[in-house]
Design an enzyme around this catalytic site. Structure first.
Site, PDB file in Angstrom:
ATOM      1  N   HIS A   1       0.834  -1.203   0.000  1.00 46.89           N
ATOM      2  CA  HIS A   1       0.000   0.000   0.000  1.00 46.89           C
ATOM      3  C   HIS A   1       0.872   1.257   0.000  1.00 46.89           C
ATOM      4  O   HIS A   1       0.469   2.302  -0.515  1.00 46.89           O
ATOM      5  CB  HIS A   1      -0.901   0.038   1.234  1.00 46.89           C
ATOM      6  CG  HIS A   1      -1.932  -1.038   1.280  1.00 46.89           C
ATOM      7  ND1 HIS A   1      -1.672  -2.296   1.747  1.00 46.89           N
ATOM      8  CD2 HIS A   1      -3.242  -1.026   0.904  1.00 46.89           C
ATOM      9  CE1 HIS A   1      -2.769  -3.026   1.676  1.00 46.89           C
ATOM     10  NE2 HIS A   1      -3.728  -2.277   1.165  1.00 46.89           N
TER      11      HIS A   1
ATOM     12  N   ASP B   1      -5.031  -6.725  -7.317  1.00 46.57           N
ATOM     13  CA  ASP B   1      -5.173  -5.943  -6.094  1.00 46.57           C
ATOM     14  C   ASP B   1      -5.507  -4.502  -6.520  1.00 46.57           C
ATOM     15  O   ASP B   1      -5.535  -4.180  -7.716  1.00 46.57           O
ATOM     16  CB  ASP B   1      -3.886  -6.017  -5.267  1.00 46.57           C
ATOM     17  CG  ASP B   1      -4.141  -5.867  -3.766  1.00 46.57           C
ATOM     18  OD1 ASP B   1      -5.204  -5.340  -3.391  1.00 46.57           O
ATOM     19  OD2 ASP B   1      -3.278  -6.278  -2.969  1.00 46.57           O
TER      20      ASP B   1
END
Length: 340
Positions: A176, A247
């Protein structure tokens, strides 16, 4: 081809065009989209009224730190609590995995949500993003519990999504926040990280989510952008025929492909069936990037649609659910955790 994020707890008029756009196959919901079960069901109805009955609706409802819907739902312990139970009683831990999965999936199905992006089958080896979300550090134990979790999801009428292929748990960096590189040879990754995926695929998991991690010994590209990982290894060597999901394209590690449009195209070119555009600000450029693209194999998406949904009232009258909830929530106390 796209699963998109929405802004709030109701469907905005400006979002109608997104749901009707070519290539938008579903919606991924977050805490920002939830205030109560009644509100959730109204939002689900609105999404399908505009986008069509085949619109997929998903969420991350893993338990522990990643549970988007909380008030009105069972507070699920993290999967690591099930892994810890394995040391005390392996057979009971397998039952707990099935029960955790059944409670999670049956509650979502009774609320109109098709599936959760679950289970995490990464190894619990210190990754900053994975942490307690993983079952165990031992590949054999993680594999056994992953199989049990898939069984429990199927009993609850929900498709299973294994993540994050080929394994996110053995590299420290949180994708992230930054690019993540795992320099191990393919033989080590096959022996350890891929093993739980193999066993859960054998349990008929319907989908796999790719990692944004780079494995230089295999490909210079992150796994979700890699034809070698998706086409040669996942589909070719492992024989996986289900849906392949990226993702979130907004994660920092996805920047290896460039901007939003380049990220979407790179995932699709590599062989992903669905690309996650989780934040409203990236939805319009993502939609523009899929114009003219052919849709994925319809049977792969059809397999992700929930089945066997009961009403919430029927679910709460089920004594099996009460027993399962008591057993899995007791894991909070065993692990010294309190539901957040």
């Amino acid at each position: 081809m796209l699963m998109i994020g929405l802004a709030g707890t109701t469907l905005a008029t400006s979002e109608h065009a997104w749901l009707k756009a070519h290539g938008v196959s579903g919606v991924v919901l977050f805490s920002r989209n939830y205030s109560s079960r009644d509100q959730l069901m109204a939002l689900v109805d609105a999404i399908r009224e505009v986008g069509g009955e085949d619109m997929l609706i998903a969420v991350d409802q893993e338990g522990g730190p990643v549970q988007r819907f909380r008030d009105g739902f069972t507070r699920l312990p993290p999967l690591s609590a099930i892994g810890a139970a394995y040391a005390r009683d392996p057979q009971d831990a397998v039952r707990l995995a099935e029960e955790h999965a059944w409670v999670m999936s049956s509650e979502l199905r009774a609320s109109g949500v098709d599936f959760s992006f679950a289970p995490v089958v990464d190894l619990a080896r210190g990754n900053a993003a994975i942490g307690p979300r993983a079952f165990h550090a031992d590949p054999a134990i993680a594999a056994e519990l992953a199989q049990a979790y898939v069984r429990g999801m199927h009993l609850g009428g929900m498709a299973a999504v294994l993540k994050h292929f080929p394994g996110h748990g053995s590299v420290a960096v949180d994708t992230h926040e930054a690019a993540a590189v795992d320099n191990r040879p393919l033989e080590d990754i096959r022996r350890d990280d891929i093993h739980p995926f193999v066993e859960a695929i054998a349990a008929h998991a319907e989908a796999v989510m790719m990692a944004h991690v780079i494995y230089p010994a295999v490909d210079a590209l992150p796994a979700g952008f890699s034809r070698r990982w998706i086409g040669e290894i996942l589909r070719g060597e492992l024989g996986f025929h289900g849906a392949v999901i990226s993702d979130d394209i907004s994660m920092a590690a996805a920047g290896a492909a460039g901007g939003v449009a380049e990220r979407v195209r790179a995932h699709l070119d590599a062989g992903c069936d669905l690309v996650l555009a989780c934040f409203p600000e990236v939805v319009e450029p993502a939609i523009a990037a899929v114009q003219g693209r052919a849709a994925p194999a319809p049977e792969r998406l059809a397999a992700l649609r929930g089945a066997l949904a009961s009403t919430w009232e029927g679910l709460t009258d089920n004594p099996q659910r009460d027993r399962f909830i008591a057993r899995i929530t007791a894991l909070h106390a065993v692990e010294g955790q309190t539901p957040a």
